[in-house]
Write a protein that holds these residues in place. Structure first.
Motif, mmCIF file in Angstrom:
data_model
loop_
_atom_site.group_PDB
_atom_site.id
_atom_site.type_symbol
_atom_site.label_atom_id
_atom_site.label_comp_id
_atom_site.label_asym_id
_atom_site.label_seq_id
_atom_site.Cartn_x
_atom_site.Cartn_y
_atom_site.Cartn_z
ATOM 1 N N PRO A 1 -4.462 -3.686 1.698
ATOM 2 C CA PRO A 1 -3.614 -2.808 1.352
ATOM 3 C C PRO A 1 -2.805 -2.877 -0.343
ATOM 4 C CG PRO A 1 -2.821 -3.626 3.293
ATOM 5 C CD PRO A 1 -4.137 -4.674 2.888
ATOM 6 N N ASP B 1 -9.042 4.614 -2.405
ATOM 7 C CA ASP B 1 -9.270 4.131 -0.861
ATOM 8 C C ASP B 1 -10.127 5.280 -0.270
ATOM 9 O OD1 ASP B 1 -8.946 2.971 1.695
ATOM 10 O OD2 ASP B 1 -6.657 2.669 0.993
ATOM 11 N N LYS B 2 -10.188 4.793 1.083
ATOM 12 C CA LYS B 2 -11.235 5.958 1.860
ATOM 13 C C LYS B 2 -10.421 6.391 3.000
ATOM 14 C CE LYS B 2 -15.530 6.011 4.412
ATOM 15 N NZ LYS B 2 -16.603 5.394 5.096
ATOM 16 N N ALA C 1 0.951 -1.202 -0.031
ATOM 17 C CA ALA C 1 0.186 0.066 -0.030
ATOM 18 C C ALA C 1 0.865 1.188 -0.034
ATOM 19 C CB ALA C 1 -0.857 -0.194 1.195
ATOM 20 N N SER D 1 -6.458 4.764 6.396
ATOM 21 C CA SER D 1 -7.442 4.493 5.431
ATOM 22 C C SER D 1 -7.814 3.481 5.542
ATOM 23 C CB SER D 1 -6.926 4.642 3.994
ATOM 24 O OG SER D 1 -5.946 3.912 3.542
ATOM 25 N N ASP D 2 -9.118 3.041 4.774
ATOM 26 C CA ASP D 2 -9.824 1.691 5.040
ATOM 27 C C ASP D 2 -9.114 0.649 4.430
ATOM 28 O OD1 ASP D 2 -12.269 2.447 6.029
ATOM 29 O OD2 ASP D 2 -13.460 2.036 4.237
ATOM 30 N N ALA D 3 -8.507 0.615 3.309
ATOM 31 C CA ALA D 3 -7.801 -0.666 2.747
ATOM 32 C C ALA D 3 -6.164 -0.288 2.967
ATOM 33 C CB ALA D 3 -8.259 -0.720 1.238
ATOM 34 N N ALA D 4 -5.636 0.492 2.699
ATOM 35 C CA ALA D 4 -4.166 0.669 2.932
ATOM 36 C C ALA D 4 -3.889 0.535 4.319
ATOM 37 C CB ALA D 4 -3.735 1.989 2.376
ATOM 38 N N GLY D 5 -4.603 1.009 5.418
ATOM 39 C CA GLY D 5 -4.309 0.855 6.659
ATOM 40 C C GLY D 5 -3.534 1.999 7.086
ATOM 41 N N GLN D 6 -2.474 1.846 7.830
ATOM 42 C CA GLN D 6 -1.634 3.096 8.290
ATOM 43 C C GLN D 6 -0.464 3.255 7.456
ATOM 44 O OE1 GLN D 6 -1.166 1.656 12.303
ATOM 45 N NE2 GLN D 6 -2.543 3.061 12.988
#
Lengths: 432, 432
Positions: free
Chosen positions: A308, B150-151, A136, B291-296
């Motif tokens: 990700p 992504d969100k 990601a 974000s929702d999908a990528a994470g941190q």
């Protein structure tokens, strides 16, 4: 907004592909608003069509990936199959039939990036692959676009989450390699056959891709020196701690000091605890970039996983769709600099060397002489006699910067000394 | 490659502008290769034409910026003057005369971003401003492009190097605010009048820009809650350390848990030492994105300075020039989500509150009752009697997550208690 949708073919519907499909469905309105037109999942090529895939219309599923990319109405092909074939042929066929491609395929890009970029250019198509390196973490786009007006001198990264998990575990618990690997396997961080990760093949593919983009130069997978991390021991971590360091498996892409050549390599290395990469924990990835004007940048985040990786794929999908709508293509391959890629022998760095030596007068002088004869300057030496009064001692030498060739010559000569019983470990010291 | 050069007008030739000009000259060949056409510095607008500027042809220098942007042959205007006027009028004029614009002007973008984007769109021009937020750190492009699929739920950043230098100094040396500020001033990290930095105005402008891009929503400067860091004391750092935290001036842009609204704010806050932002030292900047999908994700680097800011400007310049060549424009303004921006009262976070109280039985019960009456749940309480046997004690309360409005109500009620002598400090706790 355009109402006719852009059509997307998805090749592969595993961990990443299913997340891509899910987000395309659940975030359809947002994607449409950001692209300027709706995107429609027009087909999904899979190997096992019988498998139930939540949220995916079974009518879209096919086993004939070739027919899907040849349909002619597909605007963008998303390739998340992985591996060389059939991915390579499918991507090439997609270009020939008017589609742009978003791929997460590091192995293919590292091996055949140049040919694929050429094929994309021949057909005025885009080839985007942010997800191929460090999941990601936005890295390809920052290197290719944000730093397009700068001169990148170095990319230093933790680009494999499996090995970082293992090394972090060894560091924090004192576990040995096998024990830490077993835990990584049990938790799903390592595959049943962990070779690609622990031997550095995965990181080497990413290093080739990063070096190519960073230096605007063709860097082939064979150009990347590769050393795995299976031989890192608890003793190495103790040595690292003694000098205020930890150990990471690093992918390092460097421009030589004179600017005339570049190198790319993957190996375990000691880095100071004060370096931002030292505190990258667990399966996280992070990449440190040094450039002339920007200075030191770091990009950190999850380097793998379905969601990700899908985030990176979808970012590319939005960009490629926007390009389709505007009739343009994004920045393509850039290898104009054509810098020679030097071999590992020309890499200059510092070394931490542990020697088992005879515990008698004159050994240090002998050892120091060998270093001097090979032009390797010593920074510090730590000598430890054995507590049992036996005849062996341990000698830890940390060098100043020297070429890998000089160091290799030094080590060979050390092995020939009668007083050196063995070379316990050699590890590079980076990030200073 | 096209041989006819793209023409660039540079507005401002101070610390950043002179670096932009220098790199355009010294890296001309690289820029041409990356863009696909040469770029030519066609004019430099300055206030003091008599000043000698190394490497800049005096014939290019003019004091008439308006005439320069009206020339009609300019492809890209680079605006590094800063401030609202004349920058705003010059940028608008540039669009009207066919140029795209690269700007590093956070104040202007935060205040008039919407109008400027509209002007750019009206004239099919680009408006890029990576350098406006966090200097060299690629942030606008990753948020706008890499995370376009992504969100984003949260952006948490250290976006002002001056205040981070001061807070880091206070943390590491135990210095008070004034002493640390004096050192920052002596070293050139703080301006003679540090108000814009230490009172959070600079960070607030960046928060408005980041929130707008992250949430695809118009966020005005007035929407950003702002609290400076001039009242942070050595005692606050001691309290922070006692709970395993440090103190940073943070810009925080958040989507509410229900997704229906957003907030943006700048204030000092405690963050755990284990948080990646806690180890951002000196004048460096870093921005954490969830974000929702990528994470941190985290982006780290130099947030100011001539060369780093120039790196960001030149990355944009390359992108805008490529767009010019392909006849397309890059991703423009995106505010389609139109989420309401909530006030500070609706922000939900944790709080660290130090109270000076009478040292007698029942005080804790009284205080705890006030928290309960306002619906603020207490996580921990630490009570310290004074060593001199006097009548006062100190009470440190750390709350669970509560709304800022509830906390404000609680503090007002606490002040009205006879047993509470005073509220020594209130600080938010973030990053958990």
């Amino acid at each position: 907004m355009r109402t006719r949708p852009l059509k997307v073919a998805l090749l592969g519907c595993g961990v990443v592909g299913s997340e891509v499909a899910r987000i395309m469905t659940t975030h359809a309105d947002d994607l449409a608003a950001r692209i300027g037109a709706p995107v429609e999942l027009a087909g999904v090529a899979v190997r096992r069509p019988s498998k139930v895939r939540a949220g995916i219309d079974p009518a879209l599923v096919t086993t004939d990936a070739t027919a899907l990319v040849k349909r002619g109405d597909i605007d963008v092909v998303v390739e998340v199959i992985g591996g060389i074939e059939p991915a390579r042929t499918l991507i090439t066929t997609a270009f020939e039939h008017g589609a742009s491609v978003v791929s997460a395929n590091k192995a293919l890009l590292a091996q055949d990036g140049a040919a694929l970029h050429a094929a994309a250019q021949d057909h005025d198509a885009d080839l985007y692959y942010e997800a191929a390196v460090a999941g990601a973490i936005p890295l390809i786009r920052p290197l290719r676009e944000s730093l397009a007006g700068d001169k990148v001198n170095r990319v230093l990264g933790i680009v494999n989450g499996t090995t970082n998990f293992i090394l972090d575990k060894m560091d924090s618990t004192g576990a040995g390699y096998q024990e830490a690997l077993d835990e990584a396997t049990a938790l799903g961080y390592a595959e049943a056959d962990p070779t690609a990760d622990v031997e550095g093949f995965d990181a080497a593919a990413k290093a080739a891709i990063l070096a190519g983009i960073a230096f605007h130069t063709r860097v082939r997978l064979d150009d990347v020196y590769r050393e795995g991390m299976t031989e890192v021991t608890a003793a190495d971590f103790a040595s690292a701690r003694a000098m205020g360091c930890t150990i990471k498996l690093l992918a390092i892409c460097e421009r030589a000091a004179d600017g005339g050549s570049v190198t790319a390599r993957v190996h375990p290395a000691m880095i100071p605890l004060s370096h931002p990469l030292a505190s990258v924990r667990g399966a996280y990835n992070a990449v440190f970039v040094e450039s002339d004007a920007a200075g030191q940048l770091m990009f950190y985040g999850p380097g793998a996983g379905g969601a990700p990786t899908a985030s990176a794929v979808l970012g590319d999908l939005v960009a490629v769709c926007r390009n389709k709508l505007s009739g343009a293509t994004g920045p393509g391959d850039s290898a104009y600099a054509r810098l020679p890629v030097s071999s590992m022998g020309e890499v200059v760095t510092r070394y931490h060397i542990s020697l088992d030596v005879a515990d008698k007068p004159g050994v240090l002088a002998q050892v120091a002489t060998v270093f001097a004869e090979h032009g390797v300057s010593i920074d510090t030496v730590r000598q430890q006699g054995r507590q049992d009064g036996g005849g062996d001692a341990s000698l830890v030498v940390v060098t100043h910067r020297a070429s890998d060739a000089s160091l290799t010559g030094t080590v060979e000569a050390l092995r020939n000394l009668d007083t050196v019983r063995g070379v316990a470990s050699i590890m590079r010291v980076e990030g200073e």
